[in-house]
Enzyme design. Structure first.
Site, PDB file in Angstrom:
ATOM      1  N   LYS A 111     -74.342  83.604 -37.494  1.00  0.00           N
ATOM      2  CA  LYS A 111     -74.500  82.267 -38.199  1.00  0.00           C
ATOM      3  C   LYS A 111     -75.961  81.860 -38.664  1.00  0.00           C
ATOM      4  O   LYS A 111     -75.966  81.237 -39.943  1.00  0.00           O
ATOM      5  CB  LYS A 111     -74.104  81.145 -37.011  1.00  0.00           C
ATOM      6  CG  LYS A 111     -74.250  79.812 -37.279  1.00  0.00           C
ATOM      7  CD  LYS A 111     -73.381  79.309 -38.604  1.00  0.00           C
ATOM      8  CE  LYS A 111     -73.003  77.771 -38.796  1.00  0.00           C
ATOM      9  NZ  LYS A 111     -74.240  77.039 -38.766  1.00  0.00           N
ATOM     10  N   GLU A 130     -77.037  80.183 -47.062  1.00  0.00           N
ATOM     11  CA  GLU A 130     -76.783  78.862 -47.550  1.00  0.00           C
ATOM     12  C   GLU A 130     -78.192  78.232 -48.146  1.00  0.00           C
ATOM     13  O   GLU A 130     -77.968  77.295 -49.080  1.00  0.00           O
ATOM     14  CB  GLU A 130     -76.157  78.012 -46.231  1.00  0.00           C
ATOM     15  CG  GLU A 130     -76.052  76.386 -46.525  1.00  0.00           C
ATOM     16  CD  GLU A 130     -75.855  75.870 -45.256  1.00  0.00           C
ATOM     17  OE1 GLU A 130     -76.609  74.749 -45.035  1.00  0.00           O
ATOM     18  OE2 GLU A 130     -74.978  76.053 -44.768  1.00  0.00           O
TER      19      GLU A 130
END
Length: 347
Positions: free
Chosen positions: A188, A195
């Site tokens: 993550k 991102e």
């Protein structure tokens, strides 16, 4: 299946709602009593403390914590003091993977399972589902599969990857056991680093589009302003329409672009936003891991630093450059009346 949820913020409350709709039982706690009451009206069982939450759960207990990384240690320690062997704590926040390894080791001596679960989906997860990246003991992961399966988006309408059926597993359902303790949050972490880079690329690209009419604007003509060499940037481009057309068949289409298209449609100038971009840690940790691995990540590093830059009107670095320019060449800052009149100030 029964699950305790600690933390009913933007994501925690929505996750409870999704689990309730799937037929699971949820016992909920938050320091905000009104958030607990709101979940209770939708079918969750309210708890007024962590101790009460534990008492309302059947053994083996399963407790998901959805709180900021800065207070996760405190919550884990408080919960552990009330838990028994074979109970499980799932950290769905954005914790540092090394903290997960430390917590898992500490809880293992008590027979308590600890899973780290990177959770992506934001405020849209209630309807779209949550992408889950899980680390920890496989037996505990397998036992909680009904919870993960209900939170995840499922295969949905996304076309299957060629030959994916030969590999099996849960990845195409939107959740994955990535490996031992810390692996979920490590994956993550890198996800969020990527991102940052994607968002920065969109931001820079749309900024270029927004300034494509520069030759229609008045220009300063002085020794401190570089002259425009060409005079053909005179395009008034509709950013909302460009975002929309790029959503349709373009190789840079993405959910992030979908969200940007929505924002531009509502407010083409994005004047509702200051441009201050926060970071919750994952981008920093991604760069730190890259340094330890001696893996280059120029794009992700630049994206992280651009977030830092967004929070400053003018940094010391810029002031250093301006001061040196004035000292060696008398270059005066634009829009600086005081310097124009007085020159450099002495301490």
């Amino acid at each position: 299946m029964q699950l305790g949820m600690v933390g009913l913020g933007r994501m925690g409350a929505q996750m409870v709602r999704r689990l309730l709709k799937a037929g699971h039982q949820c016992v909920v706690y938050d320091t905000n009593a009104s958030a607990v009451a709101a979940s209770a009206t939708e079918g969750a069982t309210p708890a007024s403390s962590l101790e009460e939450l534990v008492s309302l759960l059947q053994k083996p207990r399963n407790i998901w914590i959805m709180i900021p990384a800065a207070i996760t240690d405190k919550a884990v320690n408080q919960l552990a003091s009330h838990l028994d062997k074979d109970d499980t704590i799932i950290d769905g926040g954005n914790s540092y993977f090394r903290d997960d390894r430390r917590r898992s080791e500490a809880l293992h001596s008590k027979g308590i399972h600890y899973l780290d679960c990177g959770t992506s989906g934001g405020v849209w997860g209630m309807d779209r589902g949550y992408c889950l990246m899980i680390g920890g003991d496989k037996n505990a992961v397998d036992r909680l599969d009904p919870i993960f399966q209900s939170l995840a988006p499922g295969r949905g309408s996304i076309p299957r990857t060629d030959d994916r059926d030969k590999l099996g597993g849960t990845a195409e359902q939107g959740y994955l056991h990535c490996g031992p303790s810390g692996a979920g949050h490590f994956v993550k972490m890198v996800h969020n680093g990527i991102e940052y880079g994607l968002m920065a690329a969109y931001g820079e690209g749309f900024n270029i589009l927004a300034n494509a009419n520069i030759d229609k604007r008045p220009h300063e003509v002085d020794a401190e302003t570089a002259p425009r060499m060409n005079k053909d940037l005179d395009y008034d481009l509709n950013l909302a329409d460009i975002a929309e057309v790029w959503r349709r068949g373009s190789v840079i289409s993405s959910w992030l672009l979908d969200l940007l298209a929505t924002a531009l449609t509502k407010n083409p100038s994005l004047s509702d936003y200051s441009g201050h971009v926060a970071d919750s840690g994952e981008g920093r940790w991604t760069i730190m891991a890259a340094i330890e691995e001696a893996v280059p990540c120029e794009v992700l590093s630049a994206a992280l630093y651009s977030r830092f830059r967004s929070r400053e009107e003018h940094t010391l670095a810029e002031k250093v450059c301006s001061a040196m320019r004035f000292q060696f060449g008398g270059h005066i800052e634009q829009n600086s009346t005081k310097l124009n009149q007085e020159g450099p100030q002495k301490e």
